[in-house]
Design an enzyme around this catalytic site. Structure first.
Site, short mmCIF file in Angstrom:
data_model
loop_
_atom_site.label_atom_id
_atom_site.label_comp_id
_atom_site.label_asym_id
_atom_site.label_seq_id
_atom_site.Cartn_x
_atom_site.Cartn_y
_atom_site.Cartn_z
N GLU A 123 26.53 33.15 -25.19
CA GLU A 123 25.56 32.13 -24.82
C GLU A 123 24.17 32.52 -25.29
O GLU A 123 23.79 33.69 -25.25
CB GLU A 123 25.54 31.93 -23.30
CG GLU A 123 26.83 31.37 -22.73
CD GLU A 123 26.74 31.14 -21.23
OE1 GLU A 123 25.64 31.30 -20.66
OE2 GLU A 123 27.78 30.80 -20.63
N GLU A 190 26.96 22.38 -24.63
CA GLU A 190 27.36 21.97 -23.30
C GLU A 190 26.31 21.12 -22.61
O GLU A 190 25.14 21.50 -22.52
CB GLU A 190 27.67 23.21 -22.43
CG GLU A 190 28.13 22.85 -21.03
CD GLU A 190 28.70 24.01 -20.25
OE1 GLU A 190 29.09 23.81 -19.08
OE2 GLU A 190 28.78 25.13 -20.81
#
Length: 272
Positions: A123, A190
């Site tokens: 991430e 996302e």
């Protein structure tokens, strides 16, 4: 409508890039154990993500933060043993890569050597650039992850849609280009606006996989337990439930309890 155009014996990083070039959408689901992964792989999924969402789904934690590197390796090893076709991507868990590129490399090497996974996912954008470069230099494929980044939940304080404001949207676009230039083979986006996700997917040559990012990306990913309805309290807009296993399993187990107590199970035919 996009449909499968090639039967891959084993999906690879190159396969995904070919799919994007051929306008073939990429299917991706999570799995955390051998039995479920065997089913997912056999159904023809392109990518299995051994996600740090195992922290929520398998262990019952509120966030993804508590899961450890050892636990991720355990889950990934189980999935790898079940897979014959899918590319296996394994999340680097919180605390295993953020602060020190050398630690990031050690974590990625452990995942690859001890689990047999095919790639890792991280991430973040520019803040993890050096860690990404170090891992890639070791020959380990890396998938990026932008937008809502659950490992940073306490920084943002909410799971709401990210990058709705111009400044954050511009930053996300720049980070996506940076991830491509750094050598990532793909990016997960996302929970961001669909228009922005489409722009990002069109701006990079690597596959962009969406979760809550609309249909204009190169593929989709969902958490398996959400998609088949084993979980029932989580109901985001982007989730489509293809089954309702929570109700089916509750009914079946209830029937089993009844049959045992009524001495209906086992029957004469179910004994030796």
């Amino acid at each position: 409508m996009s449909v499968a155009k090639k039967d891959y014996k084993r999906v690879t990083v190159k396969s995904l890039i070919d799919m994007k070039q051929n306008n073939e959408k990429i299917s991706m689901l999570t799995a955390y154990d051998y039995t479920m992964a065997k089913i997912v792989d056999g159904a023809g999924i392109d990518v299995i993500l051994v996600g740090d969402s195992a922290s929520n789904v398998m262990a019952g934690h509120e966030t993804t933060l508590p899961i450890t590197l050892d636990q991720m390796i355990y889950h990934a090893s189980s999935v790898v043993r079940a897979s014959e076709r899918a590319l296996i991507v394994v999340d680097l868990p919180f605390g295993s890569y953020q602060s020190d590129p050398k630690e990031a490399l050690r974590s990625a090497i452990r995942i690859m050597k001890e689990s047999g996974g095919h790639a890792v996912k991280m991430e973040g954008g520019r803040e993890v650039k050096e860690s990404i470069k170090r891992i890639l230099n070791a020959g380990i494929p890396v998938m990026g992850h932008l937008g809502l980044t659950p490992q940073s939940i306490y920084k943002f304080g909410t799971y709401t849609v990210r990058a709705k404001e111009d400044q954050e949207a511009q930053q996300l676009k720049e980070d996506a280009l940076m991830l491509e230039r750094a050598g990532c083979f793909g990016i997960v986006l996302e929970k961001i606006p669909a228009k922005l996700a489409t722009e990002v997917a069109q701006s990079v040559s690597i596959p962009v996989i969406g979760i809550g990012a609309g249909a204009g990306v190169d593929g989709q990913v969902l958490v398996l337990h959400d998609m088949i309805g084993m979980t029932h309290e989580f109901n985001p807009r982007f989730l489509r439930r293809y089954m309702n296993l929570y109700e089916d399993m509750t009914k079946a187990i209830g029937q089993y309890v009844h049959d045992v107590k009524a001495v209906d199970f086992p029957s004469d035919k179910e004994q030796y």
